[in-house]
Design a protein around this motif. Structure first.
Motif, PDB file in Angstrom:
ATOM      1  N   PHE A  71       0.877  -1.170   0.000  1.00 41.25           N
ATOM      2  CA  PHE A  71       0.000   0.000   0.000  1.00 41.25           C
ATOM      3  C   PHE A  71       0.914   1.219   0.000  1.00 41.25           C
ATOM      4  N   VAL A  72       0.804   2.062  -1.025  1.00 39.78           N
ATOM      5  CA  VAL A  72       1.733   3.172  -1.214  1.00 39.78           C
ATOM      6  C   VAL A  72       1.065   4.485  -0.812  1.00 39.78           C
ATOM      7  N   ILE A  73       1.676   5.137   0.175  1.00 38.79           N
ATOM      8  CA  ILE A  73       1.206   6.443   0.640  1.00 38.79           C
ATOM      9  C   ILE A  73       2.203   7.487   0.153  1.00 38.79           C
ATOM     10  N   ALA A  74       1.733   8.459  -0.615  1.00 40.64           N
ATOM     11  CA  ALA A  74       2.606   9.486  -1.188  1.00 40.64           C
ATOM     12  C   ALA A  74       2.574  10.745  -0.333  1.00 40.64           C
ATOM     13  N   ASN A  75       3.768  11.271  -0.065  1.00 34.62           N
ATOM     14  CA  ASN A  75       3.922  12.434   0.806  1.00 34.62           C
ATOM     15  C   ASN A  75       4.892  13.419   0.164  1.00 34.62           C
ATOM     16  N   ASN A  76       4.708  14.666   0.432  1.00 32.16           N
ATOM     17  CA  ASN A  76       5.551  15.802   0.068  1.00 32.16           C
ATOM     18  C   ASN A  76       4.758  16.794  -0.770  1.00 32.16           C
ATOM     19  N   GLU A  77       4.526  17.936  -0.181  1.00 29.34           N
ATOM     20  CA  GLU A  77       3.829  19.043  -0.839  1.00 29.34           C
ATOM     21  C   GLU A  77       2.427  18.639  -1.305  1.00 29.34           C
ATOM     22  N   VAL A  78       1.754  17.792  -0.546  1.00 28.84           N
ATOM     23  CA  VAL A  78       0.352  17.480  -0.835  1.00 28.84           C
ATOM     24  C   VAL A  78      -0.474  18.624  -0.265  1.00 28.84           C
ATOM     25  N   ARG A  79      -1.026  19.423  -1.153  1.00 27.59           N
ATOM     26  CA  ARG A  79      -1.691  20.656  -0.725  1.00 27.59           C
ATOM     27  C   ARG A  79      -3.056  20.874  -1.366  1.00 27.59           C
ATOM     28  N   ASP A  80      -3.245  20.361  -2.606  1.00 25.32           N
ATOM     29  CA  ASP A  80      -4.409  20.764  -3.383  1.00 25.32           C
ATOM     30  C   ASP A  80      -4.770  19.673  -4.388  1.00 25.32           C
ATOM     31  N   ARG A  81      -5.737  19.973  -5.231  1.00 25.99           N
ATOM     32  CA  ARG A  81      -6.237  19.005  -6.199  1.00 25.99           C
ATOM     33  C   ARG A  81      -5.134  18.533  -7.141  1.00 25.99           C
ATOM     34  N   GLU A  82      -4.317  19.478  -7.622  1.00 24.31           N
ATOM     35  CA  GLU A  82      -3.272  19.130  -8.578  1.00 24.31           C
ATOM     36  C   GLU A  82      -2.256  18.162  -7.981  1.00 24.31           C
ATOM     37  N   SER A  83      -1.785  18.444  -6.775  1.00 24.73           N
ATOM     38  CA  SER A  83      -0.778  17.571  -6.163  1.00 24.73           C
ATOM     39  C   SER A  83      -1.358  16.205  -5.841  1.00 24.73           C
ATOM     40  N   VAL A  84      -2.606  16.160  -5.389  1.00 28.13           N
ATOM     41  CA  VAL A  84      -3.245  14.874  -5.108  1.00 28.13           C
ATOM     42  C   VAL A  84      -3.353  14.042  -6.370  1.00 28.13           C
ATOM     43  N   ARG A  85      -3.852  14.647  -7.432  1.00 33.37           N
ATOM     44  CA  ARG A  85      -4.060  13.886  -8.670  1.00 33.37           C
ATOM     45  C   ARG A  85      -2.740  13.423  -9.282  1.00 33.37           C
ATOM     46  N   GLU A  86      -1.694  14.220  -9.140  1.00 36.00           N
ATOM     47  CA  GLU A  86      -0.393  13.816  -9.675  1.00 36.00           C
ATOM     48  C   GLU A  86       0.093  12.544  -8.983  1.00 36.00           C
ATOM     49  N   TYR A  87       0.024  12.517  -7.665  1.00 37.12           N
ATOM     50  CA  TYR A  87       0.495  11.333  -6.938  1.00 37.12           C
ATOM     51  C   TYR A  87      -0.379  10.113  -7.212  1.00 37.12           C
ATOM     52  N   LEU A  88      -1.679  10.305  -7.231  1.00 33.81           N
ATOM     53  CA  LEU A  88      -2.563   9.167  -7.467  1.00 33.81           C
ATOM     54  C   LEU A  88      -2.424   8.650  -8.895  1.00 33.81           C
ATOM     55  N   ALA A  89      -2.179   9.542  -9.839  1.00 31.84           N
ATOM     56  CA  ALA A  89      -1.960   9.114 -11.216  1.00 31.84           C
ATOM     57  C   ALA A  89      -0.680   8.298 -11.358  1.00 31.84           C
ATOM     58  N   HIS A  90       0.281   8.530 -10.477  1.00 32.36           N
ATOM     59  CA  HIS A  90       1.519   7.757 -10.486  1.00 32.36           C
ATOM     60  C   HIS A  90       1.368   6.414  -9.771  1.00 32.36           C
ATOM     61  N   GLY A  91       0.184   6.139  -9.241  1.00 32.70           N
ATOM     62  CA  GLY A  91      -0.057   4.819  -8.653  1.00 32.70           C
ATOM     63  C   GLY A  91      -0.139   4.765  -7.148  1.00 32.70           C
ATOM     64  N   ALA A  92      -0.107   5.917  -6.483  1.00 31.64           N
ATOM     65  CA  ALA A  92      -0.261   5.909  -5.030  1.00 31.64           C
ATOM     66  C   ALA A  92      -1.646   5.417  -4.647  1.00 31.64           C
ATOM     67  N   ASP A  93      -1.728   4.720  -3.535  1.00 30.95           N
ATOM     68  CA  ASP A  93      -3.013   4.263  -2.998  1.00 30.95           C
ATOM     69  C   ASP A  93      -3.632   5.295  -2.068  1.00 30.95           C
ATOM     70  N   ALA A  94      -2.829   6.204  -1.564  1.00 26.29           N
ATOM     71  CA  ALA A  94      -3.288   7.245  -0.648  1.00 26.29           C
ATOM     72  C   ALA A  94      -2.256   8.357  -0.661  1.00 26.29           C
ATOM     73  N   VAL A  95      -2.624   9.494  -0.070  1.00 27.79           N
ATOM     74  CA  VAL A  95      -1.692  10.607   0.083  1.00 27.79           C
ATOM     75  C   VAL A  95      -1.647  10.999   1.558  1.00 27.79           C
ATOM     76  N   SER A  96      -0.579  11.681   1.935  1.00 27.14           N
ATOM     77  CA  SER A  96      -0.502  12.172   3.308  1.00 27.14           C
ATOM     78  C   SER A  96      -0.096  13.633   3.318  1.00 27.14           C
ATOM     79  N   VAL A  97      -0.553  14.323   4.342  1.00 28.76           N
ATOM     80  CA  VAL A  97      -0.288  15.748   4.506  1.00 28.76           C
ATOM     81  C   VAL A  97       0.640  15.915   5.700  1.00 28.76           C
ATOM     82  N   GLY A  98       1.746  16.631   5.487  1.00 34.37           N
ATOM     83  CA  GLY A  98       2.727  16.830   6.541  1.00 34.37           C
ATOM     84  C   GLY A  98       2.518  18.134   7.283  1.00 34.37           C
ATOM     85  N   ARG A  99       3.330  19.136   6.996  1.00 34.82           N
ATOM     86  CA  ARG A  99       3.337  20.359   7.808  1.00 34.82           C
ATOM     87  C   ARG A  99       2.004  21.094   7.861  1.00 34.82           C
TER      88      ARG A  99
END
Length: 257
Positions: free
Chosen positions: A195-223
């Motif tokens: 299960f791949v969780i993508a992190n780094n500069e997840v802030r908005d629709r564009e960043s979410v869709r970029e990571y999910l399009a690369h195959g991430a199963d989820a995203v995470s928000v840091g700072r």
């Protein structure tokens, strides 16, 4: 592993149960910690505090893990705990607590602070895959769901090989700080059944869709994990993606909120 597929990523010295509760309406998981478990990493954490970095340094690290997870027993999200250790036995003990609390044990192979790396934890584990595999293996044997937080762009480290090491050792997830290499998410997703969780500069629709399009199963928000406006945008974009929605992008004013 969790729904909705947005996680709150651990921020040392800040990510406790109260922090998780504040974000629970937006996220499916929250990784607390990181927490130093043994003498080597606790000394490293004290050194980090000495130069004004935030760290959790309770008298009893394992008791702290248990109390924090207990405080989230009724929260509407899946808790996880990001842990740092030079040896595998403290990881085993923390994993038993996580298993009892239906929480995820997250091995920290991510921290790049010199003090923690010299102690043999954090990013040092990426350079020592045998020790990383041992930590993952003991946590899995203890019955915990196991994630490993990793970092891209570490010289000499191939995250596809690391991902296979995690899978072979019994891990369930890899939490990837992509740095400036978003494409590494695709490489990791293709290399292992994790299960791949993508992190780094997840802030908005564009960043979410970029990571999910690369195959991430989820995203995470840091700072910005304590910023409801960011979490709301990320949650909406993630829900849209997995629902197959083709709704219009958010208004520019909302994206910059």
């Amino acid at each position: 592993m969790f729904e909705p597929r947005v996680a709150l990523a651990s921020l040392s010295g800040r990510s406790d149960a109260d922090w998780a509760v504040r974000g629970e309406q937006f996220a499916g998981a929250a990784f607390l910690g990181g927490i130093a478990l043994d003498d080597q990493t606790r000394e490293a954490a004290r050194e980090l505090v000495g130069r004004d970095r935030e760290e959790f340094l309770p008298d009893d690290s394992l008791g702290f893990v248990d109390r924090q997870l207990a405080a989230l027993e009724d929260a509407d999200l899946r808790a996880g705990f990001n842990v740092r250790a030079a040896g595998s036995e403290p990881v085993r003990e923390a994993a038993r607590i996580c298993a009892d609390r239906d929480a995820v044990l997250e091995v920290n192979a991510h921290c790049r602070q010199d003090e923690m790396c010299r102690a043999g934890a954090g990013e040092a584990l990426l350079r020592d895959p045998d020790r990383l595999a041992e930590a993952v293996g003991v946590a899995a044997d203890a019955g915990a769901t196991v994630s490993v937080k990793v970092r891209a762009e570490v010289p000499g480290v191939d995250l596809t090989e690391i991902s296979r090491t995690i899978e072979d050792a019994g891990g369930d997830a890899v939490h990837v700080d992509a740095m400036d290499s978003e494409g590494v998410i695709a490489d990791v997703a293709e290399s292992a059944d994790l299960f791949v969780i993508a992190n780094n500069e997840v802030r908005d629709r564009e960043s979410v869709r970029e990571y999910l399009a690369h195959g991430a199963d989820a995203v995470s928000v840091g700072r910005p994990s304590d910023d409801p406006a960011v979490l709301r945008r990320v949650g909406r974009a993630t829900d849209e993606w997995f629902a197959g929605s083709e709704s219009e992008p958010e208004a520019e004013s909302e994206v910059r909120a």
